[in-house]
Structure formats: structure tokens, C-alpha cells
Design a protein around this motif. Structure first.
Motif, short mmCIF file in Angstrom:
data_model
loop_
_atom_site.label_atom_id
_atom_site.label_comp_id
_atom_site.label_asym_id
_atom_site.label_seq_id
_atom_site.Cartn_x
_atom_site.Cartn_y
_atom_site.Cartn_z
N ASP A 60 0.83 -1.21 0.00
CA ASP A 60 0.00 0.00 0.00
C ASP A 60 0.86 1.26 0.00
O ASP A 60 0.56 2.24 -0.69
CB ASP A 60 -0.94 0.02 1.22
N ASP A 64 0.74 4.01 -2.90
CA ASP A 64 0.39 5.40 -2.60
C ASP A 64 1.51 6.35 -3.04
O ASP A 64 1.25 7.44 -3.57
CB ASP A 64 0.14 5.56 -1.09
N GLU A 67 1.40 6.76 -6.76
CA GLU A 67 0.27 7.61 -7.15
C GLU A 67 0.58 9.09 -6.90
O GLU A 67 0.21 9.95 -7.70
CB GLU A 67 -0.99 7.19 -6.38
#
Length: 293
Positions: A60, A64, A67
Motif C-alpha cells: 500500500d 500510494d 500515485e
């Protein structure tokens, strides 16, 4: 400054960091230099997933971080339509300040956002901009996120603080360069004292004040002369005041597109890596601030 040395921007996903990207993209386009976007994320370590975190914690984190970089790269392209600037994105594993400082030796400039709304953001994340401005070996641009304000979209002047010492000479040189690239006016502000003279002196005759003003104006002109010869197209306006440099620079910054200052002031103590004026302005001005060592 070499066109091959990148402008490095620290990304944390905040609105001010995206404004920093927008500003840096325009700077990269003006200088024809690469733009390097970096962010940090936790990676698997000796002790595995932190207690209380899901098994997918590291995946994760990586997703993240990527992104954030993708959004930042798009913001950079949107800021300079028609310019094919080189954009490099990097997902790092160290601390934000440490990663930026490690790159300062090979960067033409570091750019960080500084506007934090909450107390935790101001204390923890805001310390990144302070650490970078204090210890970086290249110029550092600090961008405060101003809602609904296009920091790249107005033909305002570039302002530079001049204290009459050698510490402000690199700032003067870079301010002329920035004004020339932006085709804007350069406003040079010189206060001949850091203390409040009206409170520290028993007054003085008008003739004495006029003499001091004439001497300080001549000193400012001397400081600017060589750079003005190298940038003949830059229109220069000078402002000479008695004291309170922070207040006067802050006032001029309200109507400027960029404020440029040196990293150390008149004191010049070797242990003082960031002077009181640049430190105070970093936390108060509403336009981009460029600190030049």
C-alpha cells in the motif's frame, strides 16, 4: 547554473507540494533543465510489518507513493503546456529531508512546499522545509500554498534583499537571472540596520539622516552595478530604508512573483547556517521564497 543539473522537488501529496511542482516546472522550462520529483515510502525492514498494520502495508505504501508521483508529474505537465520538459520520478526510502539534502549537491535547486494547516503538519512536515533550507548546498525555493492563487500567472516583479555584505552577492546574481528569464522588473531592497534605529538612537538631525541615506543608496548602487551591466534588459528599482528588513521585504513580497534572499545575514556567524531574516521570511511571506547560499 548548468542546464543538466535537475531541479528537485519534494512531494508529500499536500496542496502546497503540488503548487511547488507547478512552480518548479515553470522554472525548469525557463532554464531548459530536467525536473526531478521525489517522494518517500516505508519499505520492508528487519522487523517486518509494523504492529497493527495490515499485511499489505508495504504494498500500500509503495502504491500510494507511486500515485503521488503520477499526480505530481501530471501537475508539472499541466503547468507548462507546450514545453517538453524532462520529468524523472523517484520513490525513495529514506526520510524526506535526508533524501532532499542528499540530492542538493547535484541539483541546481531544491523546491519544497511549506503551507501546513494542522499543528502536526506544521510541526512534523513543516520541519522538512526548515531542514532543507538550513542545510542544502544549493538554492532552495520554499513555496507556500496560497488557495486560489496562480503562483505562475502574474507579471509581478522579482524582489531581492541586499544587506551590503558578501553574503547577499549570490542572491543578487540569482535575482537578476530570475528577473531576466521572467522578463520582469527587479526590486532591490536594502535596510542599513537590522535593529530598530528609532528605538536605539537618541534621534539625529535631518542632515545626518540624509547623509546616511545617501551613503547607503550609493552602497546599494555599487552592489548592483556589475550585475546590471550583465543584464542590461532588466529594469531595476531600488528601495533604501533605515531598519526592519523583514517587515519591508515582507511588504514588497505581497506584490512580487518571487522573493530572493541570502541564507545568512550581516552577522555571518559560521555556526548560523540560516540567518534570522531568511528564517522569518520562510514562515511568513505569501510569494515563493528563494534562499541562496
Amino acid at each position: 547554473m548548468s542546464g543538466h543539473r535537475p531541479i528537485v522537488v519534494g512531494i508529500d501529496g499536500s496542496p502546497s507540494s503540488l503548487q511547488a511542482v507547478s512552480w518548479a516546472a515553470r522554472e525548469a522550462a525557463l532554464r531548459a533543465t530536467p525536473l526531478s520529483l521525489i517522494t518517500t515510502a516505508f519499505v520492508p525492514g528487519t522487523y517486518g510489518v509494523p504492529i497493527g498494520m495490515p499485511a499489505s502495508f508495504f504494498q500500500d505504501e509503495e502504491r500510494d507513493g507511486q500515485e503521488r508521483l503520477n499526480r505530481a508529474a501530471q501537475a508539472a505537465r499541466d503547468a507548462v503546456p507546450g514545453h517538453n520538459i524532462e520529468i524523472v520520478t523517484t520513490l525513495c526510502t529514506g526520510t524526506p529531508a535526508g533524501e532532499l539534502l542528499a540530492r542538493s549537491a547535484d541539483a541546481s535547486m531544491l523546491v519544497v512546499g511549506a503551507n501546513r494547516r494542522g499543528i502536526i503538519e506544521r510541526t512534523v512536515l513543516g520541519s522538512v522545509s526548515s531542514a532543507v533550507a538550513t542545510h542544502a548546498t544549493c538554492p532552495v525555493a520554499v513555496i507556500r500554498g496560497i488557495p486560489d492563487r496562480d503562483i505562475n500567472g502574474h507579471p509581478r516583479p522579482v524582489v531581492v534583499g541586499v544587506d551590503g555584505t558578501q553574503h547577499s552577492e549570490p542572491a543578487i546574481s540569482m535575482a537578476f537571472e530570475e528577473a531576466a528569464q521572467r522578463q520582469s522588473e527587479l526590486v532591490a531592497v536594502h535596510a542599513w540596520s537590522d535593529i530598530v534605529l528609532e528605538l536605539s538612537l537618541d534621534g539625529g538631525t535631518d542632515a545626518e539622516w540624509e547623509r546616511d541615506a545617501a551613503n547607503e543608496t550609493a552602497l546599494l548602487s555599487e552592489n548592483l552595478a556589475g550585475y546590471a551591466d550583465n543584464f542590461p534588459d532588466v529594469k531595476v528599482r531600488t528601495i533604501v530604508v533605515r531598519d526592519r528588513p523583514i517587515r519591508h521585504l515582507r511588504e514588497q513580497a505581497e506584490h512580487a512573483q518571487l522573493l530572493v534572499v541570502g541564507s545568512r545575514g550581516r552577522g555571518g556567524f559560521s555556526s548560523m547556517l540560516l540567518g534570522s531574516t531568511s528564517r522569518a521570511l520562510m514562515h511568513s511571506v505569501v510569494c515563493p521564497l528563494l534562499i541562496v547560499r
